[in-house]
Design an enzyme around this catalytic site. Structure first.
Site, PDB file in Angstrom:
ATOM      1  N   ALA A 249       0.794  -1.224   0.084  1.00 28.32           N
ATOM      2  CA  ALA A 249      -0.068  -0.053  -0.141  1.00 28.32           C
ATOM      3  C   ALA A 249       0.976   1.289  -0.035  1.00 28.32           C
ATOM      4  O   ALA A 249       0.478   2.156   0.585  1.00 28.32           O
ATOM      5  CB  ALA A 249      -1.008  -0.072   1.099  1.00 28.32           C
ATOM      6  N   GLU A 280      -1.136   3.468 -13.391  1.00 22.07           N
ATOM      7  CA  GLU A 280      -2.590   3.464 -12.774  1.00 22.07           C
ATOM      8  C   GLU A 280      -3.343   4.203 -14.042  1.00 22.07           C
ATOM      9  O   GLU A 280      -3.026   5.359 -14.395  1.00 22.07           O
ATOM     10  CB  GLU A 280      -2.707   4.231 -11.583  1.00 22.07           C
ATOM     11  CG  GLU A 280      -1.704   3.177 -10.412  1.00 22.07           C
ATOM     12  CD  GLU A 280      -1.894   3.871  -9.019  1.00 22.07           C
ATOM     13  OE1 GLU A 280      -2.525   5.079  -9.022  1.00 22.07           O
ATOM     14  OE2 GLU A 280      -1.556   3.253  -8.089  1.00 22.07           O
ATOM     15  N   HIS A 303      -6.089   2.025  -5.294  1.00 20.55           N
ATOM     16  CA  HIS A 303      -5.175   3.071  -4.665  1.00 20.55           C
ATOM     17  C   HIS A 303      -6.008   3.826  -3.674  1.00 20.55           C
ATOM     18  O   HIS A 303      -6.143   5.085  -3.799  1.00 20.55           O
ATOM     19  CB  HIS A 303      -4.588   4.082  -5.591  1.00 20.55           C
ATOM     20  CG  HIS A 303      -3.505   4.735  -5.265  1.00 20.55           C
ATOM     21  ND1 HIS A 303      -2.503   5.360  -5.993  1.00 20.55           N
ATOM     22  CD2 HIS A 303      -3.130   5.139  -3.983  1.00 20.55           C
ATOM     23  CE1 HIS A 303      -1.481   5.908  -5.401  1.00 20.55           C
ATOM     24  NE2 HIS A 303      -1.958   5.952  -4.003  1.00 20.55           N
ATOM     25  N   GLY A 306      -5.604   5.671   1.276  1.00 18.00           N
ATOM     26  CA  GLY A 306      -5.891   7.192   2.125  1.00 18.00           C
ATOM     27  C   GLY A 306      -7.379   7.663   1.657  1.00 18.00           C
ATOM     28  O   GLY A 306      -7.683   8.709   2.098  1.00 18.00           O
TER      29      GLY A 306
END
Length: 424
Positions: A249, A280, A303, A306
């Site tokens: 991560a 990505e 992703h 957060g």
């Protein structure tokens, strides 16, 4: 929700930008409303977009703004930044700053701020959830039931209590993860290039190889640097215990994806959870490709480490507040490409102006600047350097407003000058 801090307090004199007109701010990629509110309340013109902009549109938009806020998709390369004529500051509303050409920004007097702490808890909680999900093969069982297959089994499904978690990178996220894992009965070991005090019962190990060969769960929390690129490749995966798990991560370039896919398909690894990828998609939609698709007991997330309401709210406050402090006061505390400088604000009843200067870090420049400033009473002054860049803040007492422009012009005309601002 965290209350946004005020830029100044009642006993301090409000400073404002000199001869710069109205401050224009461009926000991209859906910056949280807490950040938008802080910048709007500061009196700036704020233009907010929910997504990243195409490069040509970005080049057009960035030409006249004084500040830009972004997350991880927008790439502020030198080619883009050279179009920015008035840009003072960049706010990365995330942890990483590798989407910005930091050196180019520094050389052109553009400070860059990020949020290194605010989403740490969110990422740590996601990793804990993935550890439990991997150890119970929840991803595969979920997929099977959605396809109409009932597969009640305990084979290779285990509790995480008593298992060893190996944390690579014991920074803000790694340390929080360490505490959570410890509280769930896991044995915690970690490896970091720096000597860091362990929290709880965590124990450091001397080498990366030792961690890889010892841990049941290996989780990565390192920045993207030349040293960390493909730091987990075929050799490192081969050192991991058969049936162990790998979680990434951190950054997509840290793990060799083909090597990871091969280890999952061969059964050497019991599973993996991956939240970041070398490449990505630019936008949401059916456009994701990876060799990890279809691998057994493999959790793939887009992703989102957060991406919680709490983290994004805190990030909005942290970064927007840093932008206001820099634009209004010149404070560089927390900047990632500038020296970190600050001086207290002048008293409310003082006739004070603040000179802000970015210049090349070469001998003789400070002498030239002080020659200009020596005509006036200098209340406070600080100067620091970082690499080839130096940053100066000075508070002066002036008798006449006509001196403002003269100071600005005299310092700006120096060959080593990069950017000069006067706040009053």
């Amino acid at each position: 929700m965290t209350s946004p801090p005020k830029a100044t307090n009642s006993t301090s004199k409000p400073l404002k930008p000199f001869a710069s007109g109205e401050i224009k701010v461009l926000l991209l990629e859906g910056i949280n409303k807490t950040g938008v509110e802080i910048l709007t309340r500061a009196g700036y013109q704020v233009e907010a977009h929910p997504k990243a902009l195409p490069v040509e549109v970005l080049k057009e938009k960035i030409r006249n703004v004084h500040a830009i806020g972004l997350r991880s998709k927008t790439q502020l390369t030198a080619d883009v930044l050279k179009e920015a004529k008035n840009l003072l500051v960049i706010g990365c509303f995330c942890i990483g700053t590798n989407q910005v050409d930091l050196e180019y920004a520094a050389q052109h007097g553009i400070a860059v701020f990020n949020s290194p702490f605010s989403n740490s808890r969110s990422v740590a909680e996601l990793v804990i959830a993935e550890i439990v999900a991997l150890s119970r093969q929840l991803g595969d069982r979920n997929s099977e039931l959605h396809n109409g297959v009932w597969n009640k089994t305990s084979t290779n499904c285990r509790e995480i209590r008593g298992k060893t978690i190996g944390i690579i990178g014991y920074g803000h996220i790694g340390a929080q993860l360490s505490v959570l894992a410890d509280s769930m009965g896991m044995r915690v070991i970690f490896y970091d290039t720096l000597q860091i005090m362990p929290l709880g019962t965590a124990q450091p190990v001397g080498t990366l190889d030792e961690l890889l060969s010892t841990a049941d769960f290996v989780t990565l929390h390192v920045p993207e640097t030349p040293e960390t690129k493909n730091m987990i490749g075929a050799r490192e995966i081969g050192l991991m215990q058969k049936g162990s798990y790998l979680i990434n991560a951190s950054r997509g370039t840290v793990v060799d994806i083909p090597a990871l896919a091969a280890a999952l398909k061969s059964g050497h690894l019991g599973g993996a959870a991956v939240d970041v990828y070398p490449v990505e998609p630019f936008a949401n939609g059916p456009n994701f490709e990876s060799e990890l698709k279809g691998c057994p007991n493999t959790i793939l997330t887009p992703h989102i480490g957060g991406s919680t309401e709490e983290a994004q709210s805190s990030i909005g406050v942290e970064v927007a507040s840093a932008l206001v402090r820099y634009i209004n006061n010149g404070t560089t505390l927390g900047a990632v490409n500038f020296p970190e400088c600050d001086v207290r604000l002048p008293g409310a009843n003082q006739e004070t102006v603040r000179v802000i200067n970015v210049h090349q870090n070469v001998p003789g420049v400070l002498k030239q600047i002080n020659k200009v400033l020596s005509e006036f009473n200098i209340e406070k002054q600080i100067c620091d350097s970082r690499g080839s860049i130096a940053y100066l803040m000075a508070d002066l007492n002036l008798d006449a407003d006509t001196d403002l422009q003269r100071i600005n012009d005299s310092i700006s005309s120096m060959p080593e000058n990069i950017r000069t601002r006067v706040l009053y």
